[in-house]
Scaffold this motif. Structure first.
Motif, mmCIF file in Angstrom:
data_model
loop_
_atom_site.group_PDB
_atom_site.id
_atom_site.type_symbol
_atom_site.label_atom_id
_atom_site.label_comp_id
_atom_site.label_asym_id
_atom_site.label_seq_id
_atom_site.Cartn_x
_atom_site.Cartn_y
_atom_site.Cartn_z
ATOM 1 N N GLU A 171 6.268 4.059 -0.566
ATOM 2 C CA GLU A 171 5.745 3.533 0.693
ATOM 3 C C GLU A 171 4.910 2.265 0.519
ATOM 4 O OE1 GLU A 171 3.311 6.478 2.470
ATOM 5 O OE2 GLU A 171 2.030 6.764 0.707
ATOM 6 N N HIS A 172 4.473 1.969 -0.709
ATOM 7 C CA HIS A 172 3.651 0.783 -0.937
ATOM 8 C C HIS A 172 4.495 -0.463 -1.217
ATOM 9 C CE1 HIS A 172 0.227 3.448 -0.954
ATOM 10 N NE2 HIS A 172 0.761 4.162 -1.950
ATOM 11 N N TYR A 173 5.812 -0.312 -1.216
ATOM 12 C CA TYR A 173 6.696 -1.437 -1.510
ATOM 13 C C TYR A 173 7.422 -1.863 -0.233
ATOM 14 C CZ TYR A 173 5.865 0.113 -6.287
ATOM 15 O OH TYR A 173 5.270 0.475 -7.468
ATOM 16 N N PRO A 174 7.192 -3.084 0.259
ATOM 17 C CA PRO A 174 7.740 -3.508 1.560
ATOM 18 C C PRO A 174 9.261 -3.427 1.636
ATOM 19 C CG PRO A 174 6.051 -5.038 0.795
ATOM 20 C CD PRO A 174 6.318 -4.104 -0.327
ATOM 21 N N GLN A 175 9.985 -3.628 0.495
ATOM 22 C CA GLN A 175 11.452 -3.666 0.564
ATOM 23 C C GLN A 175 12.061 -2.334 0.971
ATOM 24 O OE1 GLN A 175 9.613 -3.991 -2.200
ATOM 25 N NE2 GLN A 175 10.712 -3.359 -4.079
ATOM 26 N N THR A 201 12.014 4.464 6.979
ATOM 27 C CA THR A 201 10.899 3.705 7.559
ATOM 28 C C THR A 201 9.809 3.400 6.535
ATOM 29 O OG1 THR A 201 9.911 5.789 8.305
ATOM 30 C CG2 THR A 201 11.236 4.548 9.906
ATOM 31 N N GLN A 202 9.598 4.306 5.569
ATOM 32 C CA GLN A 202 8.520 4.119 4.609
ATOM 33 C C GLN A 202 8.964 4.166 3.155
ATOM 34 O OE1 GLN A 202 5.220 6.753 5.346
ATOM 35 N NE2 GLN A 202 5.428 6.621 7.565
ATOM 36 N N GLY A 203 10.161 4.688 2.904
ATOM 37 C CA GLY A 203 10.604 4.832 1.528
ATOM 38 C C GLY A 203 10.181 6.124 0.886
ATOM 39 N N GLY A 204 9.425 6.941 1.589
ATOM 40 C CA GLY A 204 8.934 8.188 1.020
ATOM 41 C C GLY A 204 7.556 8.014 0.421
ATOM 42 N N PRO A 205 6.922 9.100 -0.001
ATOM 43 C CA PRO A 205 5.532 9.045 -0.461
ATOM 44 C C PRO A 205 5.316 8.172 -1.690
ATOM 45 C CG PRO A 205 6.514 11.199 -0.920
ATOM 46 C CD PRO A 205 7.458 10.470 -0.029
#
Length: 829
Positions: A456-460, A449-453
């Motif tokens: 998380e700032h990268y939409p892909q 859902t977020q890519g991890g900490p």
């Protein structure tokens, strides 16, 4: 004579119909087939274990078919899901299954769905599946990634997994376990049956297939193994200093005589490069066989492979040279002989290949083994003994492969979506994730859902969204990219090979083509090809006028010797040490073994042989644990590092399946038996291996595959794939970023674990050290290399000198050693 159709008549006696069909064909069902039919009809699940060609397919298939004949006809909907490990098997299997249901009068349609299925057929199947679908684990996952997945599978009555042993020990098997868990959650009494041939851990295999907490399954054994003849092709003269790859083609005439006596033969090699060389050699020697000789391996274009397979079924070929691409499943009844070039490395692999001959119930199998160096004659005798004693390799299933898990979660989110509590229970019902705890599961949810900490700032990396507690993929572009990336098979980037004017020949590793320049000639698809240019991941070629060529090298040659086969070899060495030469192959290699005994000794299960000698290159240490090349790579690095703690030294390392060589120009102290016990101490093994190796770089490379499977990197759309360098750069950047900012990232830990378990076989390495603690250490000082040491020296030359240079040097060294051996030097203890 076909049974009358059951349509419009309601229920019939399904088993009676099946028995009548068998009788009409002049067949009698085997007891294990009847047992399997009854077990399925009783609602049981299980594993059918029988030799290749004994009738496993009908044993599994006619259970659900007879059950369907018993019941009023139900229109539409998928009833039986048939899983195959190879898409090349799908169409062949579909033909056999369709033939049976047509003959029995059951109005079922059998279709395939693999990567080879056309877009129009796949679109139709998404709307409505046939009564029987033959597919791969990857294509099954794709079906689960559509919104209507629950509707598509709501009528499912049975799942049959063909060649389960081929999936059990790898991530494809994990992927299938996850799909089966999803299906079972919707059909609590779903019968699942596996088909397996040669396997050493049958009970574990069945338990993994049926899942954690399942009712005990029924293990059904087929008829006794078919008669099998295993013999080695013994050369007229055996060189007393053997080296890998040298002997094989020198026995071409003996192989040709054997092929000429049969009708249709398969000649197996362990690598694609060997297949290319043997095809060329046979063709040169027997030009009259031009139209009767075929070549088949995984890099050849699919249409060309299909043409070979069809010709085999029809008996059009005298011989097809192949690799593991023809190991499995496909029924080539005309094949009456099989040749294995080089050591099979394992008992199960040889049995699988031997079963390609006489591929029908009651027929005998025969295999001729052609050693690629003299010591492989011992392996041939050893594999026959191991088979007769029932010592067959186990395949251990992976656990907690989180890259596969997160891929599966995104698959479900792209399809009908999932609720965490429900899917957590499904995951825990599999063998692969029975040990999954909530902390790891929650990490996986955060990852998708977020890519991890860090990401998380990268939409892909924000692929899945949460709506009312349900996880789903809402972006159609993300869903499309995910479907294209589903699967766990990873390999080096491939370059397509095409004629400048003409069709495709197949694909080849980018790393090989990158070494060539225009005008260079290489052997591929049985042809000498001149490279013209490389454009957009395509190598354009034309037929070469010269036959001087390079041969592509593939990874398959690194298959390690199995523990079962290695122990059988050591058992034979023990007999030879006592003066017993029981097997004809061992008698043929007696000059090599006698010289080894004279100059040094033979290792055994009770004693570990360690040799030492000096040359102009420096000091050589040779150790022979017989644990396979992967474990020896780790052991060589470990010993070099530990010796370096005793005295400053730089080592060159060489390994093969029998042992390892350490070479240094430094002056090493005399090493006593106590010193060697300390060097071979299993204590602190993991820490010392990690200190000895560039484990970070190994893990970085392993992370590339994990990153692809987990969706961190995308290989690109069809026709616009990324190069191997691009994928390595992308995954390498991610690896470095995570190492710096999130060193506890669970996929980093998985990469390190897989390096140790798969690339270095750390458990087998530990077993070697624990065994050494109980063994007698036999320390021998030599004036010259022994017959066991010489192949290790050759292996190092092969990796550092040009093709012409190393062969000339090997021949000179062999002549020198023979001259010295003629003087009968005595070993120095």
């Amino acid at each position: 004579m076909a049974a009358k159709p059951a349509a419009d008549k309601g229920a019939v006696d399904g088993l009676a119909t099946v028995e009548a069909w068998f009788a009409a064909q002049g067949w009698t069902p085997a007891p294990f087939q009847r047992q399997a039919w009854q077990a399925f009809r009783a609602g049981r699940s299980g594993l059918i274990h029988a030799s290749t060609g004994s009738g496993k397919t009908l044993a599994a298939w006619l259970g659900p078919v007879s059950d369907a004949l018993d019941k009023p006809v139900r229109t539409g909907g998928l009833r039986v899901l048939w899983i195959t490990p190879l898409r090349a098997l799908a169409s062949d299997t579909a033909g056999h299954l369709q033939q049976a249901v047509d003959a029995l009068g059951l109005d079922w349609k059998v279709e395939t769905r693999t990567g080879d299925t056309s877009a129009s057929v796949r679109a139709r199947q998404r709307r409505k599946l046939p009564e029987t679908l033959i597919t791969t684990p990857e294509s099954l996952s794709v079906l689960l990634s559509y919104r209507n997945a629950e509707e598509s599978f709501k009528h499912l009555d049975a799942v049959i997994v063909d060649e389960w042993h081929e999936l059990l020990g790898n991530k494809r098997g994990v992927q299938l376990q996850l799909c089966l868990a999803w299906l079972r959650a919707r059909h609590s009494q779903l019968p699942v049956w596996g088909l397996s041939a040669t396997l050493g851990n049958l009970d574990e295999a069945m338990a993994v297939l049926l899942g954690e907490g399942a009712e005990p399954g029924e293990r059904i054994a087929g008829t006794q193994s078919r008669p099998l003849t295993i013999r080695g092709l013994c050369p007229a003269n055996v060189e007393r200093f053997p080296w890998a790859g040298h002997l094989g083609l020198s026995q071409l005439e003996g192989v040709l005589d054997y092929l000429g006596e049969g009708q249709t033969s398969l000649l197996f090699t362990n690598t694609r490069s060997q297949a290319e060389l043997w095809f060329e050699a046979i063709l040169k020697a027997r030009l009259e066989w031009l139209t009767e000789l075929g070549l088949h391996h995984g890099s050849i274009d699919r249409k060309l492979r299909k043409r070979i397979e069809d010709g085999l079924r029809q008996g059009d070929f005298r011989c097809v040279v192949c690799t593991s691409s023809l190991d499995l499943g496909v029924d080539f009844s005309p094949v009456d002989r099989v040749v294995q070039v080089g050591s099979p490395k394992g008992v199960a692999r040889l049995m699988q290949r031997a079963g390609r001959s006489g591929h029908q119930p009651g027929a005998a199998s025969e295999i001729l083994c052609v050693p690629s160096h003299a010591l492989e004659l011992v392996e041939i005798a050893a594999v026959r003994r191991a088979w007769e004693a029932g010592r067959v390799e186990a395949r251990r299933p992976p656990r907690l492969s989180l890259d596969v898990l997160v891929q599966h979660l995104v698959t479900l989110a792209a399809g009908p979506g999932f609720v965490p509590e429900q899917v957590f229970a499904e995951l825990r019902s599999t063998h692969a994730f029975a040990g999954l705890d909530e902390e790891i599961f929650n990490w996986c949810l955060l990852f998708i859902t977020q890519g991890g900490p860090v990401l998380e700032h990268y939409p892909q990396f924000q692929r899945v969204v949460i709506q009312d507690g349900r996880y789903s993929v809402e972006d159609t572009g993300i869903a499309r990219r995910h479907r294209l990336a589903i699967g766990t098979i990873t390999s080096d980037a491939q370059i397509q090979v095409r004629f400048m004017k003409g069709g495709s020949l197949g694909s080849i590793e980018e790393t090989f083509i990158a070494r060539l320049k225009p005008g260079d000639v290489f052997l591929f698809s049985g042809r000498a090809l001149e490279l013209v240019k490389v454009r957009d991941l395509v190598a354009y070629v034309r037929m070469a006028k010269t036959r001087r060529h390079s041969v592509p090298r593939w990874y398959g040659g690194r298959l390690p010797l199995s523990s079962e086969l290695a122990d059988s070899v050591l058992e034979i060495f023990e007999e030879v040490q006592a003066g017993l030469y029981t097997d004809p192959e061992v008698q043929a290699v007696a000059p090599v073994l006698e010289l080894q005994k004279q100059q040094s000794a033979l290792p055994s299960r009770a004693r570990l042989l360690i040799e030492r000698c000096s040359s102009r290159e420096g000091q050589h240490l040779f150790v022979y644990p017989f644990a396979g090349r992967l474990a020896h790579e780790g052991l060589a690095a470990l010993l070099a590092w530990r010796l370096g703690q005793l005295t400053p030294a730089t080592f060159s390392l060489s390994v093969n399946d029998y042992g390892l060589e350490l070479l240094t120009s430094a002056k090493l102290p005399e090493l006593t038996e106590a010193d060697w016990h300390s060097l071979l101490d299993p204590e602190d093994l993991l820490d010392h291996v990690l200190a000895a190796l560039n484990a970070g770089e190994l893990a970085r490379r392993q992370f590339r595959d994990i990153a692809r499977v987990s969706g961190l990197v995308f290989q690109g759309f069809p026709g616009r794939g990324k190069s191997d360098r691009q994928l390595q750069a992308s995954s390498g950047l991610l690896y470095d970023t995570l190492q710096r900012y999130d060193p506890e990232h669970r996929l980093l830990a998985q990469a390190s674990r897989e390096v140790l378990e798969d690339q270095l076989e750390i458990q087998r390495l530990r077993a070697v050290l624990e065994r050494a603690a109980e063994q007698q250490l036999l320390l021998v000082s030599l004036e010259r290399f022994s017959p066991l040491a010489f192949p290790l020296w050759v292996e190092r030359q092969r990796n550092r000198i040009s093709t012409e240079g190393w062969r000339e040097r090997v021949q000179r060294m062999m002549a020198s050693l023979e001259k010295h051996a003629a003087r009968k030097p005595k070993r120095r203890p």
